[in-house]
Motif scaffolding. Structure first.
Motif, PDB file in Angstrom:
ATOM      1  N   GLU A  51      -2.479   2.979  14.584  1.00 50.98           N
ATOM      2  CA  GLU A  51      -2.469   1.826  15.492  1.00 50.98           C
ATOM      3  C   GLU A  51      -1.066   1.258  15.646  1.00 50.98           C
ATOM      4  O   GLU A  51      -0.765   0.619  16.660  1.00 50.98           O
ATOM      5  CB  GLU A  51      -3.420   0.747  14.972  1.00 50.98           C
ATOM      6  CG  GLU A  51      -4.882   1.112  15.117  1.00 50.98           C
ATOM      7  CD  GLU A  51      -5.800   0.046  14.546  1.00 50.98           C
ATOM      8  OE1 GLU A  51      -5.280  -0.859  13.853  1.00 50.98           O
ATOM      9  OE2 GLU A  51      -7.022   0.099  14.782  1.00 50.98           O
ATOM     10  N   LYS A  52      -0.219   1.483  14.646  1.00 49.88           N
ATOM     11  CA  LYS A  52       1.178   1.035  14.700  1.00 49.88           C
ATOM     12  C   LYS A  52       2.102   2.127  15.252  1.00 49.88           C
ATOM     13  O   LYS A  52       3.319   1.951  15.288  1.00 49.88           O
ATOM     14  CB  LYS A  52       1.656   0.627  13.305  1.00 49.88           C
ATOM     15  CG  LYS A  52       0.874  -0.504  12.659  1.00 49.88           C
ATOM     16  CD  LYS A  52       1.145  -1.827  13.338  1.00 49.88           C
ATOM     17  CE  LYS A  52       0.456  -2.965  12.594  1.00 49.88           C
ATOM     18  NZ  LYS A  52       0.724  -4.288  13.208  1.00 49.88           N
ATOM     19  N   GLY A  53       1.510   3.258  15.678  1.00 48.29           N
ATOM     20  CA  GLY A  53       2.312   4.344  16.238  1.00 48.29           C
ATOM     21  C   GLY A  53       2.975   5.217  15.200  1.00 48.29           C
ATOM     22  O   GLY A  53       3.963   5.889  15.510  1.00 48.29           O
ATOM     23  N   ILE A 113       2.665  -3.193   3.992  1.00 44.98           N
ATOM     24  CA  ILE A 113       2.046  -4.312   3.279  1.00 44.98           C
ATOM     25  C   ILE A 113       0.766  -4.716   3.987  1.00 44.98           C
ATOM     26  O   ILE A 113       0.760  -4.948   5.199  1.00 44.98           O
ATOM     27  CB  ILE A 113       3.010  -5.515   3.207  1.00 44.98           C
ATOM     28  CG1 ILE A 113       4.295  -5.116   2.478  1.00 44.98           C
ATOM     29  CG2 ILE A 113       2.348  -6.694   2.514  1.00 44.98           C
ATOM     30  CD1 ILE A 113       5.348  -6.202   2.476  1.00 44.98           C
ATOM     31  N   LEU A 114      -0.317  -4.804   3.216  1.00 42.03           N
ATOM     32  CA  LEU A 114      -1.586  -5.301   3.745  1.00 42.03           C
ATOM     33  C   LEU A 114      -1.578  -6.826   3.629  1.00 42.03           C
ATOM     34  O   LEU A 114      -1.561  -7.376   2.530  1.00 42.03           O
ATOM     35  CB  LEU A 114      -2.755  -4.713   2.954  1.00 42.03           C
ATOM     36  CG  LEU A 114      -4.154  -5.092   3.443  1.00 42.03           C
ATOM     37  CD1 LEU A 114      -4.421  -4.507   4.818  1.00 42.03           C
ATOM     38  CD2 LEU A 114      -5.215  -4.653   2.444  1.00 42.03           C
ATOM     39  N   LEU A 133       0.812  -1.212   0.000  1.00 38.71           N
ATOM     40  CA  LEU A 133       0.000   0.000   0.000  1.00 38.71           C
ATOM     41  C   LEU A 133       0.852   1.272   0.000  1.00 38.71           C
ATOM     42  O   LEU A 133       0.443   2.298  -0.533  1.00 38.71           O
ATOM     43  CB  LEU A 133      -0.937   0.015   1.213  1.00 38.71           C
ATOM     44  CG  LEU A 133      -1.953  -1.127   1.311  1.00 38.71           C
ATOM     45  CD1 LEU A 133      -2.868  -0.912   2.503  1.00 38.71           C
ATOM     46  CD2 LEU A 133      -2.762  -1.261   0.028  1.00 38.71           C
ATOM     47  N   ILE A 134       2.036   1.182   0.630  1.00 39.15           N
ATOM     48  CA  ILE A 134       2.937   2.337   0.694  1.00 39.15           C
ATOM     49  C   ILE A 134       4.344   1.864   0.357  1.00 39.15           C
ATOM     50  O   ILE A 134       4.799   0.839   0.874  1.00 39.15           O
ATOM     51  CB  ILE A 134       2.929   2.986   2.084  1.00 39.15           C
ATOM     52  CG1 ILE A 134       1.516   3.455   2.454  1.00 39.15           C
ATOM     53  CG2 ILE A 134       3.890   4.174   2.135  1.00 39.15           C
ATOM     54  CD1 ILE A 134       1.403   3.993   3.864  1.00 39.15           C
ATOM     55  N   GLU A 179      -4.211  -7.384   8.448  1.00 38.67           N
ATOM     56  CA  GLU A 179      -3.239  -6.659   9.264  1.00 38.67           C
ATOM     57  C   GLU A 179      -2.284  -5.884   8.359  1.00 38.67           C
ATOM     58  O   GLU A 179      -2.008  -6.291   7.226  1.00 38.67           O
ATOM     59  CB  GLU A 179      -2.446  -7.623  10.136  1.00 38.67           C
ATOM     60  CG  GLU A 179      -3.246  -8.254  11.261  1.00 38.67           C
ATOM     61  CD  GLU A 179      -3.510  -7.299  12.402  1.00 38.67           C
ATOM     62  OE1 GLU A 179      -2.616  -6.479  12.710  1.00 38.67           O
ATOM     63  OE2 GLU A 179      -4.601  -7.352  12.985  1.00 38.67           O
ATOM     64  N   LEU A 180      -1.784  -4.767   8.884  1.00 41.26           N
ATOM     65  CA  LEU A 180      -0.838  -3.950   8.133  1.00 41.26           C
ATOM     66  C   LEU A 180       0.567  -4.127   8.712  1.00 41.26           C
ATOM     67  O   LEU A 180       0.804  -3.850   9.887  1.00 41.26           O
ATOM     68  CB  LEU A 180      -1.240  -2.471   8.201  1.00 41.26           C
ATOM     69  CG  LEU A 180      -0.524  -1.528   7.229  1.00 41.26           C
ATOM     70  CD1 LEU A 180      -0.888  -1.870   5.784  1.00 41.26           C
ATOM     71  CD2 LEU A 180      -0.875  -0.079   7.523  1.00 41.26           C
ATOM     72  N   SER A 181       1.490  -4.634   7.897  1.00 45.98           N
ATOM     73  CA  SER A 181       2.882  -4.806   8.309  1.00 45.98           C
ATOM     74  C   SER A 181       3.690  -3.624   7.783  1.00 45.98           C
ATOM     75  O   SER A 181       3.582  -3.267   6.611  1.00 45.98           O
ATOM     76  CB  SER A 181       3.455  -6.118   7.770  1.00 45.98           C
ATOM     77  OG  SER A 181       2.708  -7.220   8.243  1.00 45.98           O
ATOM     78  N   ILE A 182       4.504  -3.036   8.657  1.00 47.23           N
ATOM     79  CA  ILE A 182       5.198  -1.798   8.303  1.00 47.23           C
ATOM     80  C   ILE A 182       6.682  -1.908   8.597  1.00 47.23           C
ATOM     81  O   ILE A 182       7.082  -2.440   9.644  1.00 47.23           O
ATOM     82  CB  ILE A 182       4.610  -0.607   9.086  1.00 47.23           C
ATOM     83  CG1 ILE A 182       3.139  -0.400   8.715  1.00 47.23           C
ATOM     84  CG2 ILE A 182       5.396   0.668   8.834  1.00 47.23           C
ATOM     85  CD1 ILE A 182       2.428   0.610   9.577  1.00 47.23           C
TER      86      ILE A 182
END
Length: 235
Positions: A124-126, A137-138, A97-98, A143-146
């Motif tokens: 939510e991930k700060g 990554i969705l 996504l980014i 869940e969103l992994s960053i």
């Protein structure tokens, strides 16, 4: 047969079947469930509930339906382990996504993610600034992994070139006044050493020890029954 007895029998059978199916289908956490897993779980629960109270549905039909909805996901999961392409068909695939601080609009549209929803997932991930993100990554479970940009990652001993002694998790040696002999033998501690250590911390015997735990450096933490009694007396 009275209705309440019939419902009792149906509910008992449905409960046992659900217990068996959940054991067979694995131990995924709720946060790890894909949308497909979620839908299957709701459907199985709905079938079991209907079978419990709806007298118009024969018990045998309910059992067959539960078996089908329980066995099919297991087969699909097995095939997914054998074939990555098949797994992507059933569970989907992660979407970026980014990337390098830029939101990929086409990917957002494809996954039907609004910008407000994306910003909520980031908060939510700060994370409050999109520019701080190297890649987001969705995952298939929503869940969103960053991964943040390198200059924003926290400093660790490895980055500084420092070597630290690795520690293992603390291990229980005594619980409720009883020695856990398997843990003692695994770590190579003797009963004589244990008694000496607990006596140093005020215990007269094992009966005085509520809990004893040793860390990777050999430091023993002892919690005495006397401590619990004192705390209960103050409350």
């Amino acid at each position: 047969m009275p209705d309440f007895i019939l419902i009792l029998i149906r509910s008992t059978i449905a409960f046992i079947l659900l217990l068996v199916l959940t054991r067979i289908m694995g131990k995924k956490q709720l946060s790890q469930l894909t949308f497909f897993d979620y839908v299957v779980g709701i459907t199985i629960g709905s079938i079991a509930a209907t079978m419990s109270v709806d007298k118009n549905i024969q018990i045998s039909n309910g059992i067959v339906s539960l078996a089908i909805w329980g066995i099919f996901p297991i087969l699909l999961g097995f095939l997914g382990l054998k074939s990555r392409k098949f797994l992507q068909i059933t569970d989907g695939r992660p979407s970026i996504l980014i990337k390098k601080g830029e939101v990929l609009e086409e990917s957002m549209k494809k996954n039907q993610i609004a910008i407000d929803e994306l910003m909520m997932l980031l908060r939510e991930k700060g994370i409050f600034k999109v520019d701080d993100i190297e890649i987001a990554i969705l995952e298939t479970n929503g869940e969103l992994s960053i991964m943040k940009k390198s200059d924003l990652e926290p400093i660790t001993p490895r980055l500084l070139g420092m070597k630290l002694t690795l520690e293992h998790a603390p291990t229980l040696l005594v619980v409720d006044g009883h020695i856990l002999n398997k843990n003692m033998s695994t770590l190579g501690y003797s009963k004589k050493w244990l008694m000496q250590e607990i006596q140093k911390q005020g215990a007269q015997s094992l009966k005085d020890v509520f809990l004893a735990q040793v860390d990777s450096k050999g430091n023993l933490f002892v919690d005495l029954y006397q401590d619990h009694n004192n705390r209960e007396g103050k409350n």
